[in-house]
Design an enzyme around this catalytic site. Sequence first.
Site, short mmCIF file in Angstrom:
data_model
loop_
_atom_site.label_atom_id
_atom_site.label_comp_id
_atom_site.label_asym_id
_atom_site.label_seq_id
_atom_site.Cartn_x
_atom_site.Cartn_y
_atom_site.Cartn_z
N LEU A 1 3.39 -4.31 -4.88
CA LEU A 1 3.12 -3.37 -3.80
C LEU A 1 4.46 -2.82 -3.35
CD1 LEU A 1 0.50 -5.24 -1.55
CD2 LEU A 1 0.06 -3.33 -3.08
N ASP A 2 4.49 -1.54 -3.02
CA ASP A 2 5.73 -0.95 -2.50
C ASP A 2 6.20 -1.71 -1.27
OD1 ASP A 2 5.49 0.90 -4.50
OD2 ASP A 2 4.91 2.57 -3.19
N ARG A 3 7.49 -1.74 -1.08
CA ARG A 3 8.08 -2.50 0.03
C ARG A 3 7.43 -2.23 1.39
NH1 ARG A 3 14.28 -4.10 1.18
NH2 ARG A 3 14.04 -4.73 3.34
#
Length: 225
Positions: free
Chosen positions: A59-61
């Site tokens: 998942l993106d940060r």
Amino acid sequence: MKVPILYEDNHLLLVEKPVNIPVQSDKSGDQDLLSHLKNDIKIRFQKPGNVYLGLVHRLDRPVGGAMVFAKTSKAASRLSDQVRRNSMERQYYAVVHGRPAKKAGQLVDYLWKNTQKNIVSIVPKSHKEGKKALLNYQVLETQGELSLLAVQLETGRPHQIRVQLAGMGTPIWGDQKYGARYSKAGQQIALWARSLSLEHPVKKDAVRVDSQPPQSFPWDIWSKI
């Protein structure tokens, strides 16, 4: 770091990723989720030596929500195969600016990642480094200039949901990278991994976990959540 455990056994660890935490170590040097979970397992189960924990997807940060990790190499291999075959179902909530022209649809684009700038762009099908990206969306609710979408990934390209929704003309609320014209500094991106469904890599039965976004704006204005 507090990381809620959604499901755990000898083979799997499904958790709720906190926002603004990198999934694995990066050049920022900030504490990452993978290292935290390994250390947590080591303490909880009093394991000597190194702890194995396989990273299956990302998942993106800035994004929070449901994630799965593999506690054995066999589970990691089988879960990675599910990702490749698109049999692992990943569903998201997204709050976007505007209203899509259609209540539901499928977006098909070709994406290219500029690794030096860490920016993903939609490119023509003929682009030699473009990778096909598919997602399905449904408009659940609309309030004023905002819409709540349910999104299901068919592929797992970097920044895929953010880029494709922005490309449709409905950038995600708070997205500082792909919706900067609409977003204000400090806003938290309104993209959340709301559910994860998979086949248990050993037992073969169905496993599903759900994760609810925080009860703060813009998540708290929708009757569908």
